[in-house]
Design a protein around this motif. Structure first.
Motif, mmCIF file in Angstrom:
data_model
loop_
_atom_site.group_PDB
_atom_site.id
_atom_site.type_symbol
_atom_site.label_atom_id
_atom_site.label_comp_id
_atom_site.label_asym_id
_atom_site.label_seq_id
_atom_site.Cartn_x
_atom_site.Cartn_y
_atom_site.Cartn_z
ATOM 1 N N ILE A 99 0.846 -1.196 0.000
ATOM 2 C CA ILE A 99 0.000 0.000 0.000
ATOM 3 C C ILE A 99 0.886 1.253 0.000
ATOM 4 C CG2 ILE A 99 -1.868 1.224 1.191
ATOM 5 C CD1 ILE A 99 -2.678 -1.586 0.315
ATOM 6 N N HIS A 100 0.506 2.215 -0.859
ATOM 7 C CA HIS A 100 1.255 3.466 -0.993
ATOM 8 C C HIS A 100 0.317 4.664 -0.928
ATOM 9 C CE1 HIS A 100 4.737 1.404 -3.002
ATOM 10 N NE2 HIS A 100 3.799 0.578 -3.396
ATOM 11 N N TYR A 101 0.855 5.838 -0.638
ATOM 12 C CA TYR A 101 0.139 7.063 -1.014
ATOM 13 C C TYR A 101 0.905 7.702 -2.155
ATOM 14 C CZ TYR A 101 3.179 9.623 2.442
ATOM 15 O OH TYR A 101 4.196 10.143 3.186
ATOM 16 N N THR A 102 0.155 8.472 -2.963
ATOM 17 C CA THR A 102 0.768 9.089 -4.146
ATOM 18 C C THR A 102 1.633 10.292 -3.777
ATOM 19 O OG1 THR A 102 -1.180 10.480 -4.386
ATOM 20 C CG2 THR A 102 -1.134 8.424 -5.674
ATOM 21 N N TRP A 144 6.668 -0.767 -11.089
ATOM 22 C CA TRP A 144 7.777 -0.169 -10.355
ATOM 23 C C TRP A 144 7.286 0.735 -9.227
ATOM 24 C CZ3 TRP A 144 10.481 1.754 -15.492
ATOM 25 C CH2 TRP A 144 10.802 0.614 -16.266
ATOM 26 N N HIS A 145 6.853 0.129 -8.138
ATOM 27 C CA HIS A 145 6.316 0.921 -7.022
ATOM 28 C C HIS A 145 7.146 0.806 -5.749
ATOM 29 C CE1 HIS A 145 4.570 -2.865 -5.403
ATOM 30 N NE2 HIS A 145 4.481 -3.172 -6.676
ATOM 31 N N ALA A 146 7.936 -0.263 -5.610
ATOM 32 C CA ALA A 146 8.594 -0.506 -4.324
ATOM 33 C C ALA A 146 10.011 0.065 -4.248
ATOM 34 C CB ALA A 146 8.612 -2.001 -4.021
ATOM 35 N N ILE A 166 -0.642 -0.879 -4.753
ATOM 36 C CA ILE A 166 -1.818 0.001 -4.853
ATOM 37 C C ILE A 166 -1.459 1.384 -4.331
ATOM 38 C CG2 ILE A 166 -4.208 0.414 -4.143
ATOM 39 C CD1 ILE A 166 -4.672 -2.520 -3.909
ATOM 40 N N GLU A 167 -1.670 2.394 -5.150
ATOM 41 C CA GLU A 167 -1.448 3.790 -4.757
ATOM 42 C C GLU A 167 -2.781 4.416 -4.371
ATOM 43 O OE1 GLU A 167 1.207 5.772 -4.555
ATOM 44 O OE2 GLU A 167 2.788 4.761 -5.720
ATOM 45 N N LEU A 168 -2.811 5.050 -3.200
ATOM 46 C CA LEU A 168 -3.996 5.795 -2.776
ATOM 47 C C LEU A 168 -3.738 7.275 -3.024
ATOM 48 C CD1 LEU A 168 -4.520 3.905 0.591
ATOM 49 C CD2 LEU A 168 -5.834 3.612 -1.525
ATOM 50 N N GLY A 182 2.978 -1.867 4.118
ATOM 51 C CA GLY A 182 3.106 -0.501 3.632
ATOM 52 C C GLY A 182 4.477 -0.331 2.993
ATOM 53 N N HIS A 183 4.594 0.656 2.129
ATOM 54 C CA HIS A 183 5.908 0.981 1.556
ATOM 55 C C HIS A 183 6.889 1.300 2.696
ATOM 56 C CE1 HIS A 183 7.897 3.150 -2.120
ATOM 57 N NE2 HIS A 183 8.529 2.057 -1.769
ATOM 58 N N GLU A 184 6.366 1.916 3.760
ATOM 59 C CA GLU A 184 7.183 2.265 4.938
ATOM 60 C C GLU A 184 7.747 1.034 5.653
ATOM 61 O OE1 GLU A 184 3.877 4.252 6.614
ATOM 62 O OE2 GLU A 184 2.985 2.426 7.410
ATOM 63 N N SER A 225 7.677 6.797 3.736
ATOM 64 C CA SER A 225 6.769 6.990 4.877
ATOM 65 C C SER A 225 5.326 6.619 4.542
ATOM 66 C CB SER A 225 6.762 8.456 5.315
ATOM 67 O OG SER A 225 8.067 8.939 5.443
ATOM 68 N N ASP A 226 5.097 6.089 3.359
ATOM 69 C CA ASP A 226 3.706 5.810 2.981
ATOM 70 C C ASP A 226 3.321 4.356 3.289
ATOM 71 O OD1 ASP A 226 5.630 5.249 0.904
ATOM 72 O OD2 ASP A 226 4.019 4.989 -0.543
ATOM 73 N N PRO A 227 2.039 4.120 3.610
ATOM 74 C CA PRO A 227 0.905 5.063 3.594
ATOM 75 C C PRO A 227 0.803 5.949 4.842
ATOM 76 C CG PRO A 227 0.116 2.908 4.197
ATOM 77 C CD PRO A 227 1.593 2.747 3.908
HETATM 78 ZN ZN LIG Z 1 5.209 4.281 -2.021
#
Ligand SMILES: [Zn+2]
Length: 275
Positions: free
Chosen positions: A37-40, A82-84, A102-104, A173-175, A183-185
């Motif tokens: 899980i990410h935030y944009t 390519w999100h991580a 998943i980007e929020l 989370g990406h964090e 630091s996301d989400p």
């Molecule tokens: Zn992220």
């Protein structure tokens, strides 16, 4: 809603999903095991999607969910998006090869300008959308943009769908996989309750329901219309609760029924009982 050929497919009555094919993906296919899980950290859904479609970004994610619940899929779930970035979890490195991202749509960490809080685009975030909290990897409180319930409900639905479909083993989370760097989400995201909701269903029966009779209509929308019928559920079909609307309950099918491909749909609450 269902997953067909690694893409989300909606039915009549459901909100359409925007499909894209981002250039920011690797050749070959992956077998995902994790959901990340990410935030944009962006300004809105449209600008974030267009950035993740831009080669310059060298970044992407399988799904982007808007604050209003809109969904965009940027690449097939079995492709390496390519999100991580540089990442690890337990003995797994390079989470892009092992996960769905998943980007929020969310501004993330806010900064103070005078008596206002602004996002990275210098847009003022209204007080109702601000959460003050200390990030689990930090020691000082900061301001973060909140996650609206509509967005969380859609995330819940999509997470149940992909976790079931791909037998994913964990939500992170990406964090968690790039601590210090990401630091996301963030603390505004209810990770603990969210992950236990998605994975806790085997231990807890709170979210499980059974169909009470044969021939129960399974619908793509919460209303009694012949064009939204996806098929009929048999007595004792197990379903998992997602959300309610009026007298209707949106559910994920757990026991497969012959002739029904869809996994998510609506059932009238009078035809369900707790399992
Ligand atoms: Zn992220």
């Amino acid at each position: 809603m269902k997953i067909n050929n690694h893409k989300l497919v909606t039915d009549a009555g459901e909100n359409a999903i925007q499909h894209f094919n981002t250039p920011n993906q690797s050749a070959g296919v992956i077998v995902p095991k994790y959901l990340i899980i990410h935030y944009t950290a962006g300004n809105n859904m449209e600008s974030s999607v267009s950035w993740l479609m831009n080669k310059t970004a060298k970044a992407s994610a399988h799904l982007v969910i808007g604050r209003d619940g809109k969904i965009a899929q940027l690449g097939a779930f079995n492709k390496r998006l390519w999100h991580a970035g540089p990442s690890n979890w337990l003995n797994v490195t390079d989470l892009n090869t092992h996960s769905i991202g998943i980007e929020l749509d969310n501004s993330g960490r806010l900064s103070k300008e005078g008596d206002r809080f602004v996002n990275a685009s210098k847009r003022t975030i209204i007080n109702e959308e601000i959460v003050f909290a200390t990030h689990k990897n930090e020691t000082r409180e900061a301001a973060w943009q909140n996650y609206p319930q509509t967005q969380l409900d859609v995330l819940k639905e999509l997470s149940l769908l992909v976790v079931r479909h791909y037998n994913l083993i964990e939500i992170l989370g990406h964090e968690d996989i790039a601590p210090g760097r990401k630091s996301d989400p963030g603390p505004a995201f209810p990770m603990t309750s969210f992950a236990s909701y998605i994975f806790g269903r085997e231990e807890s029966t709170d979210n499980l329901f059974k169909v009470t009779t044969n021939g129960v209509n399974f619908r793509s929308a919460p209303e009694q219309r012949s064009e939204n019928i996806l098929g009929q559920l048999q007595k004792d079909t197990k379903v998992e609760y997602i959300i309610t609307s009026g007298g209707w309950i949106k559910v994920l099918i757990i026991t497969t029924n012959p002739g029904i491909e869809e996994q998510i749909g609506w059932v009238h609450n009078s035809l369900l009982k707790e399992a």
